[in-house]
Scaffold this active site. Sequence first.
Site, PDB file in Angstrom:
ATOM      1  CG  ASN A   1      -1.928  -1.164   1.168  1.00 54.45           C
ATOM      2  OD1 ASN A   1      -2.133  -1.772   0.123  1.00 54.45           O
ATOM      3  ND2 ASN A   1      -2.533  -1.478   2.298  1.00 54.45           N
TER       4      ASN A   1
ATOM      5  CD  GLU B   1      -3.333  -5.626  -1.591  1.00 52.31           C
ATOM      6  OE1 GLU B   1      -3.829  -4.765  -0.835  1.00 52.31           O
ATOM      7  OE2 GLU B   1      -2.972  -6.762  -1.209  1.00 52.31           O
TER       8      GLU B   1
ATOM      9  CD  GLU C   1       1.144  -7.536  -0.518  1.00 55.79           C
ATOM     10  OE1 GLU C   1       0.406  -7.644   0.492  1.00 55.79           O
ATOM     11  OE2 GLU C   1       1.284  -6.482  -1.150  1.00 55.79           O
TER      12      GLU C   1
HETATM   13  O1  AHR Z   1       1.598  -6.660   3.618  1.00 53.81           O
HETATM   14  C1  AHR Z   1       0.737  -5.736   4.213  1.00 53.81           C
HETATM   15  C2  AHR Z   1      -0.226  -5.094   3.217  1.00 53.81           C
HETATM   16  O2  AHR Z   1      -1.133  -6.060   2.777  1.00 53.81           O
HETATM   17  C3  AHR Z   1       0.356  -4.535   1.946  1.00 53.81           C
HETATM   18  O3  AHR Z   1       0.837  -3.248   2.085  1.00 53.81           O
HETATM   19  C4  AHR Z   1      -0.809  -4.553   1.019  1.00 53.81           C
HETATM   20  O4  AHR Z   1      -0.437  -4.665  -0.332  1.00 53.81           O
HETATM   21  C5  AHR Z   1      -1.663  -5.704   1.517  1.00 53.81           C
HETATM   22  O5  AHR Z   1      -2.985  -5.340   1.664  1.00 53.81           O
END
Ligand code: AHR
Length: 503
Positions: free
Chosen positions: A71, A172, A291
């Site tokens: 994010n 995202e 992720e």
């Molecule tokens: O890894 C934590 C957060 O999770 C990241 O910043 C985001 O991309 C996801 O929602």
Amino acid sequence: MAGHIRIDPAFVVGEVNPRLFGTFVEHMGRCVYTGIFEPGHPTADEHGFRGDVAELVREMGATVARYPGGNFVSNYRWEDGVGPVDDRPRRVDLAWRSIEPNTVGTHEFLGWCERVGIEPMLAVNLGTRGLVEAVEYLQYVNAPVGTDLAHRRAANGREEPWDVRLWCLGNEMDGPWQIGHMEAREYARVAQEVGNAFRRLDPDLELVACGSSNRQMPTFGTWERITLEAAFDHVDHISAHAYYEPIGDDVASFLASAEDMDRFIDAVVATADHVAAVRGSDKRIHVSFDEWNVWYQSRFGGETSLPFVHAPRLIEDVYSTLDAVVVGSLLITLLRHTDRVAIACQAQLVNVIGPIMTEPGGPAWRQAIFHPFALTARHAKGRVLQLAVESPQIDTDRYGAVEQVWATGTHDVGTGDIAVFLVNRSLEEPTDVTVDLSGFGHLRLVEHLQVHTENPAEVNTAADPDRVRPHAGSSRMDDGVLTIAAPAVSWHCIRLTEGAHHA
Ligand code: AHR
């Protein structure tokens, strides 16, 4: 009832993809500051990066590191993180309501990757910024000297281009929480434009379009289709993100989280192949699972609960044996999809939902989830084999009936090494698993390590850093049949060899 596995060298999923053992370094909480970077720490190198953490990262075997978010990237100005450190601005980060001093930026991170031996994967800001800034950043990082941006890089101490191959087109962008969140069609157009421009500079870059933030997103499936319909010719991969935790007291479903990842990958691959089919294309888009992890999001108060401070202790989950077994099962799933998952990054690396923890000025230690990652990265070599598994079933509320035994295997034809990775996903029932290896010649059992504790809630702490660690499991070989005793909630790495040697 026992589990039974047949493993044969003729049934191959694909080569083990080393990029499945990626990690993620976000400017978030203490992942960077007091995580990988802490000038003044007793182990810090001349660049201010912690030597104890670098050593654990090497031991873990991480191959790729995604950076700088997450994010965070969606409100990041890359220019803030280059040039003389004293001139860099302190900024508010809206993603995690933190203060970002920009002491670590592109040069520092890419230098760290070179020293640690990790391939970088850079994300560009398509939230508060767009095409122009992304293309300028790509030139700053990769262009040979001779033009303005490359000269700026050289003036800042790095003449030679970094030649970063992997680029994420945003992060995202389907999530309403994302700064600059977009509708699918808006993002699809931006991904197409940025992909097109990036390819003009370098047709061989590997570009990752944003997919869904999880399989439960209301736009899941549609988002991937719309994005790929627009950007198909300009990207190689589409991302998938997933975090797992027990919902309420439903630990049985949590132990079966790999079902979700498995179905997620299948669905993204099917969607990408549908887009290819409609276009009459043989090109195969791969999944970048950039992720994934266990994350107890229910314990997190949300972004708006955060004060604007620098490097807060943010989502520092302490992982148990139970969590390590789930992480091990997710790694098994990624290996089982080695033919279509191009990259996978466990999120994150240090302190923030990390396999490595640190104390400022103090020690660094391995969380329980470190161990299945490190052993899988070290021993999954050669080809991933397609196993025939007969397993007792477990009923789960979220995924219905699932296999109690979740497994994969690898075979390195060059060295003759074979590794079987296996999880017993039952909360209560131990099981014996027989593995028929008769398709191989004579084999020798080299080692059997397991991650298991009588109490699955055991954790590692600074004071007790080795409470959860791999230890010898119980198995025997009789006439080409391996029998493994798998206690409830356990992860296993069993190594065999066709050869005479052994390390
Ligand atoms: O890894 C934590 C957060 O999770 C990241 O910043 C985001 O991309 C996801 O929602």
